[in-house]
Every structure is written in structure tokens, then in C-alpha cells.
Design a protein around this motif. Sequence first.
Motif, PDB file in Angstrom:
ATOM      1  N   GLY A  58     -15.158 -18.557  -5.305  1.00 39.43           N
ATOM      2  CA  GLY A  58     -14.321 -19.040  -6.401  1.00 39.43           C
ATOM      3  C   GLY A  58     -12.890 -18.568  -6.294  1.00 39.43           C
ATOM      4  N   GLY A  59     -12.687 -17.463  -5.607  1.00 41.21           N
ATOM      5  CA  GLY A  59     -11.342 -16.973  -5.356  1.00 41.21           C
ATOM      6  C   GLY A  59     -10.584 -16.459  -6.567  1.00 41.21           C
ATOM      7  N   ASP A  60     -11.289 -16.183  -7.692  1.00 42.46           N
ATOM      8  CA  ASP A  60     -10.591 -15.646  -8.862  1.00 42.46           C
ATOM      9  C   ASP A  60      -9.888 -14.344  -8.490  1.00 42.46           C
ATOM     10  N   VAL A  61      -8.579 -14.305  -8.738  1.00 44.75           N
ATOM     11  CA  VAL A  61      -7.781 -13.127  -8.395  1.00 44.75           C
ATOM     12  C   VAL A  61      -7.774 -12.165  -9.575  1.00 44.75           C
ATOM     13  N   LEU A  62      -8.132 -10.918  -9.321  1.00 48.38           N
ATOM     14  CA  LEU A  62      -8.143  -9.882 -10.355  1.00 48.38           C
ATOM     15  C   LEU A  62      -6.826  -9.116 -10.405  1.00 48.38           C
ATOM     16  N   LEU A  63      -6.209  -8.926  -9.244  1.00 47.77           N
ATOM     17  CA  LEU A  63      -4.935  -8.213  -9.157  1.00 47.77           C
ATOM     18  C   LEU A  63      -4.260  -8.623  -7.864  1.00 47.77           C
ATOM     19  N   GLU A  64      -2.992  -8.986  -7.959  1.00 48.47           N
ATOM     20  CA  GLU A  64      -2.244  -9.356  -6.767  1.00 48.47           C
ATOM     21  C   GLU A  64      -0.768  -9.160  -7.025  1.00 48.47           C
ATOM     22  N   GLY A  65      -0.063  -8.678  -6.010  1.00 47.07           N
ATOM     23  CA  GLY A  65       1.378  -8.578  -6.131  1.00 47.07           C
ATOM     24  C   GLY A  65       1.968  -7.482  -5.274  1.00 47.07           C
ATOM     25  N   GLU A  66       3.284  -7.333  -5.455  1.00 41.15           N
ATOM     26  CA  GLU A  66       4.023  -6.315  -4.724  1.00 41.15           C
ATOM     27  C   GLU A  66       3.933  -5.000  -5.487  1.00 41.15           C
ATOM     28  N   LEU A  67       3.467  -3.964  -4.789  1.00 44.08           N
ATOM     29  CA  LEU A  67       3.340  -2.648  -5.403  1.00 44.08           C
ATOM     30  C   LEU A  67       4.712  -2.060  -5.720  1.00 44.08           C
ATOM     31  N   TYR A  68       4.736  -1.148  -6.672  1.00 42.25           N
ATOM     32  CA  TYR A  68       5.977  -0.492  -7.075  1.00 42.25           C
ATOM     33  C   TYR A  68       6.658   0.170  -5.883  1.00 42.25           C
ATOM     34  N   ASN A  69       5.850   0.777  -5.011  1.00 44.81           N
ATOM     35  CA  ASN A  69       6.389   1.436  -3.823  1.00 44.81           C
ATOM     36  C   ASN A  69       5.326   1.422  -2.731  1.00 44.81           C
ATOM     37  N   LYS A  70       5.685   1.901  -1.552  1.00 45.05           N
ATOM     38  CA  LYS A  70       4.777   1.894  -0.408  1.00 45.05           C
ATOM     39  C   LYS A  70       3.592   2.832  -0.616  1.00 45.05           C
ATOM     40  N   VAL A  71       2.477   2.449   0.042  1.00 44.83           N
ATOM     41  CA  VAL A  71       1.281   3.292   0.051  1.00 44.83           C
ATOM     42  C   VAL A  71       0.867   3.555   1.497  1.00 44.83           C
ATOM     43  N   ARG A  72       0.058   4.579   1.680  1.00 44.34           N
ATOM     44  CA  ARG A  72      -0.521   4.889   2.992  1.00 44.34           C
ATOM     45  C   ARG A  72      -1.813   4.069   3.106  1.00 44.34           C
ATOM     46  N   VAL A  73      -1.710   2.913   3.708  1.00 46.99           N
ATOM     47  CA  VAL A  73      -2.802   1.942   3.751  1.00 46.99           C
ATOM     48  C   VAL A  73      -4.106   2.561   4.242  1.00 46.99           C
ATOM     49  N   ASP A  74      -4.055   3.349   5.302  1.00 45.82           N
ATOM     50  CA  ASP A  74      -5.277   3.933   5.872  1.00 45.82           C
ATOM     51  C   ASP A  74      -5.960   4.923   4.932  1.00 45.82           C
ATOM     52  N   ASP A  75      -5.234   5.416   3.931  1.00 48.79           N
ATOM     53  CA  ASP A  75      -5.793   6.388   2.999  1.00 48.79           C
ATOM     54  C   ASP A  75      -6.161   5.770   1.652  1.00 48.79           C
ATOM     55  N   CYS A  76      -5.986   4.463   1.500  1.00 52.50           N
ATOM     56  CA  CYS A  76      -6.348   3.777   0.261  1.00 52.50           C
ATOM     57  C   CYS A  76      -7.833   3.433   0.308  1.00 52.50           C
TER      58      CYS A  76
END
Length: 174
Positions: A58-76
Motif C-alpha cells: 500500500g505504500g502508506d508513508v508514516l514519516l518522510e523528509g529531510e532531517l534537521y541535521n546529518k546522522v551517522r547512518v550506520d549507527d541508526c
Amino acid sequence: MSEENKIREFEFNKGPNYTWRQTLKDVEIVIPVKAGTRARDLSILFLNKKIKVAYKAGGDVLLEGELYNKVRVDDCTWNIDDSSIVIFLEKFSTIEWWDCVVLGHPTIDVSKIEPENSSLKDLDGETRSMVEKMMFDQKQRMMNLPDSETLSKQEAFEKFKKHPEMDFSQAKMP
């Protein structure tokens, strides 16, 4: 600042369809989901400054967008229980508060955040070194003594004075 206007760093804030809280190191987001939702039903994408959380079917999006600032992707990371997804974002910069999770979403007044007490041992090496230098400089100024920069200049000047071939008779020290 009055007690009721303070925000504890672990206090949940409201987003459009989620709640969130933060420390200087990370952001925790809680998103309610349909009962019975399992991890395999979800598509969760972390990029260094973007996030997308959606149902696969169904593809219902719960949260999407540009984050306030960068994150450490490998640690998320994220996990799911019966009623919600809990997302942990590791901040790239651990020296600032976020005023929102996703740009354009409701913001908080970060000047009202009252962090938990911490000690120098909780800081990474570079930050700890910088804080210790600032504390030393503040103590020196309170005692009307030279700060670390002035001491460094004086030390360099003393080394140069040991060279008889150079004339420092007209040199001035701060």
C-alpha cells in the motif's frame, strides 16, 4: 527560567504522527503503527540527512523528509513492538540540539532544554580536550593569570630567545 517552561532532554515532543526526544548524541522517534504490524511489513530508509518510514504493502508513508541535521547512518537502528516503531538516530554532530526531527515539522525552543548533568568522562576525546582547555583558561582569567594561548606564545618566545644569532631586544610580549 520557570520550572514549567523548562524542557527535559528526555521529554517527548510532538510531531505530526510521532513523538520524539533527544540527547546531544541521539534522537529517539516513536511512531504508532497498525496492530499486528511486523518488521517485514515496513520499509525504513536512513540516509545521512533523510528518512523514510512506510508500509511496503500500500505504500502508506508514516514519516518522510529531510532531517534537521546529518546522522551517522550506520549507527541508526529501529525496532517494533505491538503498537509502535521506535527509531534511534545517532547525530553526526553531538554538540547541538535539534529543534525538530524533519524540516517543516513542528519545532521546539531548544533554549529551554535543560540537559542532564554529565561529566567530562562522558565526552569524546576531542570535545573533552576542548572543554578542559576552556575550563583552564577560565580559571586562569579568574586569577588574573595568562590563558593557554598566552602561555603558548610566551613559551615560544622563550625558545627563540635561546638563539644568540637573533636579536629580540625590541620584541614585545602581550
